[in-house]
Design an enzyme around this catalytic site. Sequence first.
Site, mmCIF file in Angstrom:
data_model
loop_
_atom_site.group_PDB
_atom_site.id
_atom_site.type_symbol
_atom_site.label_atom_id
_atom_site.label_comp_id
_atom_site.label_asym_id
_atom_site.label_seq_id
_atom_site.Cartn_x
_atom_site.Cartn_y
_atom_site.Cartn_z
ATOM 1 N N LYS A 216 86.827 -12.419 13.555
ATOM 2 C CA LYS A 216 86.994 -12.078 14.964
ATOM 3 C C LYS A 216 86.317 -13.128 15.846
ATOM 4 O O LYS A 216 85.098 -13.248 15.852
ATOM 5 C CB LYS A 216 86.387 -10.709 15.289
ATOM 6 N N GLU A 290 73.171 -14.908 11.882
ATOM 7 C CA GLU A 290 72.708 -16.113 12.582
ATOM 8 C C GLU A 290 72.555 -15.725 14.034
ATOM 9 O O GLU A 290 73.542 -15.516 14.731
ATOM 10 C CB GLU A 290 73.735 -17.247 12.474
ATOM 11 N N CYS A 324 72.402 -22.095 20.085
ATOM 12 C CA CYS A 324 71.399 -21.154 19.569
ATOM 13 C C CYS A 324 70.114 -21.865 19.190
ATOM 14 O O CYS A 324 69.033 -21.311 19.325
ATOM 15 C CB CYS A 324 71.968 -20.416 18.370
ATOM 16 N N GLU A 422 65.515 -16.177 25.439
ATOM 17 C CA GLU A 422 66.586 -17.164 25.323
ATOM 18 C C GLU A 422 67.417 -17.164 26.599
ATOM 19 O O GLU A 422 67.936 -16.123 26.999
ATOM 20 C CB GLU A 422 67.456 -16.799 24.127
#
Length: 511
Positions: A216, A290, A324, A422
């Site tokens: 997906k 992840e 990331c 983040e």
Amino acid sequence: MMNPHTPTLSSPHHLDFATSLTQWEYAPAPESVRPEIAERYGLFINGQFVEPQGSDRARSASEEPAYFPSINPATESTICEVAQGSAADVDAAVQAAREAFPAWAALPAKERGKYLYRIARRIQERARELAVLETIDGGKPIRESRDIDIPLAAAHFFYHAGWADKLRFAFPGSRAGETPAPLGVCGQIIPWNFPLLMAAWKLAPALACGNTCVLKPAETTPLTVLRLAEICQEVGLPKGVVNIVTGDGRTGEALVNHPDVNKIAFTGSTAVGKKIATTAAGTGKRLTLELGGKSPNIIFEDASLDQAVEGIIEGIYFNQGHVCCAGSRLFVQESVLDETIAKLKVRMASLRVGDPLDKNTDIGAINSRTQLNTIKHYIDEGRAEGAELHESTTSVLPDAGYWCRPSFFTGVQPSHTIAREEIFGPVLAVLSFRTPEEAITRANNTPYGLAAGVWTDKGSKIFEVASKLKAGIVWLNTFNKFDPTSPFGGFKESGFGREGGLHGLRGYVRC
Ligand code: NAD
Ligand code: MN
């Protein structure tokens, strides 16, 4: 102490340089290829593009629309419509993958390898079209999609094609000469920052090991993954081996919840990762995650500062900071802090924000309005907490689209939100340190542990510092370097499991 002969931004020499950089005029260099794009795309299930289930009958107002638009974030216009996969669609895709599994797993390994080689070559042949699509759909500069995303996606298929018939050598712990068995059906969910590349990271090792897949893509960037489905058709990949189900988080949830999926591989936010871990617990499903990061980039006083500044730029402004492992916390040794900041300002001023399809562009569009709002929220937060914002004002921003100028904050305390959370945008938090011990302590003071950068001239310091950093990847005198042979993955809240290299194969076999 700063070297009195070192030019800084306040010295006349450097000011001239900075001004001349920002005044350079570039002739526009627009990308000329315009790939054909259909008005709408269905789901790729069992080797065919199919309408989402339920789209044939008029869905009532309370029901889900069967299609949703994918937006070009640089223009805010709709590119095309893609299917919102329902639980029934996910079920059909999982069934197709299940039926395809025994034959695919039983295929001689070198034959599986040949399919992967063909996919890799076809990605190369269609590279330009894929790069343009990646840029239109996601907003990243064409220079990056052309030189990084697409070539690396091909490289991942090439690399894993090579492993397909050598797996019995990959795990010395398993019985001598025995090829480890694949897991079965893999449900794979990916984010929007490197759409085709993340698909390659997921599919290539899974297929090489003999698994079948339901993937997906993220809702804002489905287009290159749908082209990859076309490529699977072109190379004659047996039907059902790769299935693509587009849709939003609910489609992902249906895949995670499906009882006949043997493994979930997820790349995305830590919040969603935690939810998936909870759902998968006790079901017997294998899981690799992840997730997010807040990676430190550590500059020692003995480093080559000009190189280090390039690494800082690469670390935080690559792909609009939608990375990331972005080097979003910069730690500079106090003795070179002023000089580093002066150099960083000059270099940041040379970055051009704008049309992602222009080959001169360094920073493209922010992927979505939602992400732009998130970044703006953090910038406001940083100011409110008392940090000082330095923003490049070089570029004239287009009227439509989602844009964010590159910036960094000084006067940041480790307790500030912008130093802890983040941001996933082109915003850097600059902190300082005095000793290597302090650098290590501060760098490790985070719930994340994805990557780190260390800049120093001293080999001994590299070893001493790198071995104490709690990060899955430590780059030495470089940053954001990716290669299929090198395992990638995190510690702590950045997730578990590795992708790429020998270690990445482990997530797709029973051993
Ligand atoms: P996200 O977690 O919102 O979405 C990621 C994917 O998960 C999308 O395809 C989304 O549709 C799907 N999803 C959303 N909710 C779901 C649910 N409940 N169940 C199953 N699937 C669901 O993250 P995002 O905003 O798309 O991506 C940004 C985040 O991804 C950042 O935090 C970034 O650090 C992380 N990221 C990590 C890596 C890595 O390798 N560690 C790589 C890229 C991005
Ligand atoms: Mn899009």
